[in-house]
Design a protein around this motif. Sequence first.
Motif, PDB file in Angstrom:
ATOM      1  N   LYS A  74      -4.945  -4.685   6.195  1.00 26.76           N
ATOM      2  CA  LYS A  74      -4.783  -6.551   6.159  1.00 26.76           C
ATOM      3  C   LYS A  74      -3.223  -5.408   5.428  1.00 26.76           C
ATOM      4  CE  LYS A  74      -6.932 -10.393   7.047  1.00 26.76           C
ATOM      5  NZ  LYS A  74      -6.683 -11.799   6.052  1.00 26.76           N
ATOM      6  N   GLN A  75      -3.243  -4.750   4.826  1.00 25.02           N
ATOM      7  CA  GLN A  75      -2.474  -3.698   3.632  1.00 25.02           C
ATOM      8  C   GLN A  75      -1.536  -3.452   4.488  1.00 25.02           C
ATOM      9  OE1 GLN A  75      -4.100  -3.093   0.227  1.00 25.02           O
ATOM     10  NE2 GLN A  75      -3.027  -5.039  -0.817  1.00 25.02           N
ATOM     11  N   LEU A  76      -2.593  -2.190   5.357  1.00 25.90           N
ATOM     12  CA  LEU A  76      -2.148  -1.356   6.713  1.00 25.90           C
ATOM     13  C   LEU A  76      -0.843  -1.983   7.250  1.00 25.90           C
ATOM     14  CD1 LEU A  76      -4.899   0.978   6.333  1.00 25.90           C
ATOM     15  CD2 LEU A  76      -2.043   1.293   6.388  1.00 25.90           C
ATOM     16  N   GLU A  77      -1.117  -3.159   7.999  1.00 29.51           N
ATOM     17  CA  GLU A  77      -0.809  -3.970   9.540  1.00 29.51           C
ATOM     18  C   GLU A  77       0.520  -4.364   8.519  1.00 29.51           C
ATOM     19  OE1 GLU A  77      -1.283  -7.521  11.813  1.00 29.51           O
ATOM     20  OE2 GLU A  77      -3.565  -5.996  11.095  1.00 29.51           O
ATOM     21  N   ALA A  78       0.690  -4.614   7.382  1.00 32.53           N
ATOM     22  CA  ALA A  78       2.004  -5.940   6.508  1.00 32.53           C
ATOM     23  C   ALA A  78       2.747  -4.768   6.488  1.00 32.53           C
ATOM     24  CB  ALA A  78       1.844  -6.569   5.585  1.00 32.53           C
ATOM     25  N   LYS A  79       2.519  -3.173   6.431  1.00 32.63           N
ATOM     26  CA  LYS A  79       3.372  -2.199   6.341  1.00 32.63           C
ATOM     27  C   LYS A  79       3.886  -0.971   7.251  1.00 32.63           C
ATOM     28  CE  LYS A  79       2.828  -0.950   1.054  1.00 32.63           C
ATOM     29  NZ  LYS A  79       4.011  -1.359   0.946  1.00 32.63           N
ATOM     30  N   GLY A  80       3.789  -1.961   8.488  1.00 32.95           N
ATOM     31  CA  GLY A  80       3.693  -1.458   9.474  1.00 32.95           C
ATOM     32  C   GLY A  80       2.707   0.061  10.218  1.00 32.95           C
ATOM     33  N   ALA A  81       2.303   0.796   9.124  1.00 35.16           N
ATOM     34  CA  ALA A  81       1.483   1.553   8.828  1.00 35.16           C
ATOM     35  C   ALA A  81      -0.434   2.013  10.148  1.00 35.16           C
ATOM     36  CB  ALA A  81       0.805   2.341   7.695  1.00 35.16           C
ATOM     37  N   SER A  82      -0.243   2.655  10.346  1.00 35.57           N
ATOM     38  CA  SER A  82      -1.487   2.838  11.462  1.00 35.57           C
ATOM     39  C   SER A  82      -2.311   4.250   9.824  1.00 35.57           C
ATOM     40  CB  SER A  82      -1.294   3.145  12.706  1.00 35.57           C
ATOM     41  OG  SER A  82      -1.102   4.441  12.313  1.00 35.57           O
ATOM     42  N   PHE A  83      -3.565   4.544  10.694  1.00 35.99           N
ATOM     43  CA  PHE A  83      -4.421   4.941   9.600  1.00 35.99           C
ATOM     44  C   PHE A  83      -5.631   5.635  10.228  1.00 35.99           C
ATOM     45  CE2 PHE A  83      -8.468   5.774   7.960  1.00 35.99           C
ATOM     46  CZ  PHE A  83      -8.734   6.993   6.095  1.00 35.99           C
ATOM     47  N   TYR A  84      -5.543   7.108  10.294  1.00 43.04           N
ATOM     48  CA  TYR A  84      -6.388   7.704  11.080  1.00 43.04           C
ATOM     49  C   TYR A  84      -7.594   8.714  10.587  1.00 43.04           C
ATOM     50  CZ  TYR A  84      -4.171   6.224  15.550  1.00 43.04           C
ATOM     51  OH  TYR A  84      -3.990   5.624  16.060  1.00 43.04           O
ATOM     52  N   LYS A  85      -9.043   8.914  10.436  1.00 45.69           N
ATOM     53  CA  LYS A  85      -9.723   9.736  10.072  1.00 45.69           C
ATOM     54  C   LYS A  85      -9.119  11.222  11.195  1.00 45.69           C
ATOM     55  CE  LYS A  85     -13.344   7.809   7.050  1.00 45.69           C
ATOM     56  NZ  LYS A  85     -14.458   7.142   7.112  1.00 45.69           N
ATOM     57  N   ILE A  86      -9.088  12.637  10.685  1.00 45.87           N
ATOM     58  CA  ILE A  86      -8.646  13.197  11.569  1.00 45.87           C
ATOM     59  C   ILE A  86     -10.211  14.790  10.876  1.00 45.87           C
ATOM     60  CG2 ILE A  86      -6.762  12.965  12.296  1.00 45.87           C
ATOM     61  CD1 ILE A  86      -5.634  14.500  10.533  1.00 45.87           C
ATOM     62  N   ASN A  87      -9.140  15.425  12.051  1.00 42.00           N
ATOM     63  CA  ASN A  87     -10.091  17.187  11.901  1.00 42.00           C
ATOM     64  C   ASN A  87     -10.189  17.919  11.429  1.00 42.00           C
ATOM     65  OD1 ASN A  87      -8.668  17.666  13.686  1.00 42.00           O
ATOM     66  ND2 ASN A  87     -10.304  17.614  15.373  1.00 42.00           N
ATOM     67  N   ARG A  88      -8.332  17.762  10.504  1.00 39.63           N
ATOM     68  CA  ARG A  88      -8.023  19.372   9.610  1.00 39.63           C
ATOM     69  C   ARG A  88      -8.328  19.046   8.574  1.00 39.63           C
ATOM     70  NH1 ARG A  88      -5.503  16.080   5.695  1.00 39.63           N
ATOM     71  NH2 ARG A  88      -4.518  14.419   6.012  1.00 39.63           N
ATOM     72  N   GLY A  89      -8.865  19.723   7.373  1.00 37.45           N
ATOM     73  CA  GLY A  89      -8.170  20.233   5.960  1.00 37.45           C
ATOM     74  C   GLY A  89      -7.572  19.533   5.255  1.00 37.45           C
ATOM     75  N   GLY A  90      -8.042  19.250   4.119  1.00 39.47           N
ATOM     76  CA  GLY A  90      -7.222  18.646   3.051  1.00 39.47           C
ATOM     77  C   GLY A  90      -7.997  17.420   3.103  1.00 39.47           C
ATOM     78  N   ASP A  91      -7.153  15.951   2.087  1.00 39.31           N
ATOM     79  CA  ASP A  91      -7.461  14.891   2.031  1.00 39.31           C
ATOM     80  C   ASP A  91      -6.414  14.291   2.830  1.00 39.31           C
ATOM     81  OD1 ASP A  91      -7.616  13.008  -0.286  1.00 39.31           O
ATOM     82  OD2 ASP A  91      -9.115  13.875  -0.463  1.00 39.31           O
ATOM     83  N   ILE A  92      -5.431  13.019   1.934  1.00 37.17           N
ATOM     84  CA  ILE A  92      -4.797  11.465   2.391  1.00 37.17           C
ATOM     85  C   ILE A  92      -3.153  12.285   2.594  1.00 37.17           C
ATOM     86  CG2 ILE A  92      -4.585  10.290   0.428  1.00 37.17           C
ATOM     87  CD1 ILE A  92      -5.165   8.361   2.592  1.00 37.17           C
ATOM     88  N   THR A  93      -2.475  12.336   3.277  1.00 41.72           N
ATOM     89  CA  THR A  93      -1.303  11.871   3.500  1.00 41.72           C
ATOM     90  C   THR A  93      -0.988  11.278   4.336  1.00 41.72           C
ATOM     91  OG1 THR A  93       0.661  14.209   3.916  1.00 41.72           O
ATOM     92  CG2 THR A  93      -1.182  14.057   5.702  1.00 41.72           C
ATOM     93  N   TYR A  94       0.720  10.834   3.898  1.00 41.20           N
ATOM     94  CA  TYR A  94       1.445  10.268   5.107  1.00 41.20           C
ATOM     95  C   TYR A  94       2.440  10.771   6.219  1.00 41.20           C
ATOM     96  CZ  TYR A  94       5.799   7.393   5.467  1.00 41.20           C
ATOM     97  OH  TYR A  94       7.276   7.024   5.975  1.00 41.20           O
ATOM     98  N   HIS A  95       3.059  10.494   7.144  1.00 41.19           N
ATOM     99  CA  HIS A  95       3.727  10.549   8.128  1.00 41.19           C
ATOM    100  C   HIS A  95       4.747   9.122   8.024  1.00 41.19           C
ATOM    101  CE1 HIS A  95       2.091  14.723   8.392  1.00 41.19           C
ATOM    102  NE2 HIS A  95       0.444  14.393   8.802  1.00 41.19           N
ATOM    103  N   GLY A  96       5.661   9.955   8.385  1.00 43.21           N
ATOM    104  CA  GLY A  96       6.705   8.987   8.770  1.00 43.21           C
ATOM    105  C   GLY A  96       7.689   9.580   9.262  1.00 43.21           C
ATOM    106  N   PRO A  97       9.217   8.494   9.813  1.00 42.59           N
ATOM    107  CA  PRO A  97      10.566   8.336   9.951  1.00 42.59           C
ATOM    108  C   PRO A  97      10.905   9.486   8.226  1.00 42.59           C
ATOM    109  CG  PRO A  97       9.836   6.691  10.335  1.00 42.59           C
ATOM    110  CD  PRO A  97       9.022   6.870   9.369  1.00 42.59           C
ATOM    111  N   GLY A  98      12.099  10.759   9.467  1.00 38.29           N
ATOM    112  CA  GLY A  98      12.498  10.909   7.773  1.00 38.29           C
ATOM    113  C   GLY A  98      11.753  12.942   7.197  1.00 38.29           C
ATOM    114  N   GLN A  99      10.589  12.563   8.745  1.00 38.96           N
ATOM    115  CA  GLN A  99       9.872  13.153   7.803  1.00 38.96           C
ATOM    116  C   GLN A  99       9.579  14.686   9.317  1.00 38.96           C
ATOM    117  OE1 GLN A  99       5.736  13.243   7.511  1.00 38.96           O
ATOM    118  NE2 GLN A  99       5.450  13.645   5.434  1.00 38.96           N
TER     119      GLN A  99
END
Length: 241
Positions: A74-99
């Motif tokens: 619900k908090q993700l939705e309120a911030k207009g963000a989505s979430f995916y588990k993916i097949n790269r190495g590493g832990d969690i990160t954020y992508h968005g405008p200005g990046q």
Amino acid sequence: MNKTIQFLELGQMDYKEAWDYQEQLFKEILDIKIANRREESATETPNYLLLIEHPHVYTLGKSGDMANMLLNEKQLEAKGASFYKINRGGDITYHGPGQIVGYPILDLENFFTDIHKYLRLLEEMVILTLAEYGIAGTRSEGETGVWLDVGTPFARKICAMGVRASRWVTMHGFAFNVNADLGYFDNIIPCGIRGKAVTSLNVELGVEKVNEDKVKEKLLNHFANLFEAELRIVDRNVHIF
């Protein structure tokens, strides 16, 4: 060895759409390599570099810890963000405008067969770009990406990296904060590393906005030089298969 890299600037694109596109290109290269081995042929493999900006999204790598995501659905939705588990190495990160997000999909057998060298060259591309703005980027031992003021209480990451490779073919890549909204990083433990901050180029320069097109030009120039490659621009509306 094919050292031509087809470059596509895709503008803002949904993360899943971009991931699917990467997978298509990745599979195309793998299929050629498998056919070459099976048929003892020597068909040239292509290389690609995608530059993209994503809407707000969090991604968790295959070895990541879900506890590093601090928001519920619900908090993700309120911030207009989505979430995916993916097949790269590493832990969690954020992508968005200005990046600026870059996905090199390369057959490293066209360049060199060393994944560590590959990551170090991606880091060097960003370090050299930062130097053009008078900023000293550096590496942090054991922590992939580009950092500022490593070894001090003010250490902060400006570019995250996470890749996948199979049969020397790469996908995923780097995320360089240029004009990023750093508030979105407060919702995660970035890369699973506690106690270190995240920054953006505009913050470091003390300006409201950096010209992203100029940053991209610098990145591309260093990328081509470091990989001793020729970049060939491909129109995003052209079907490249």
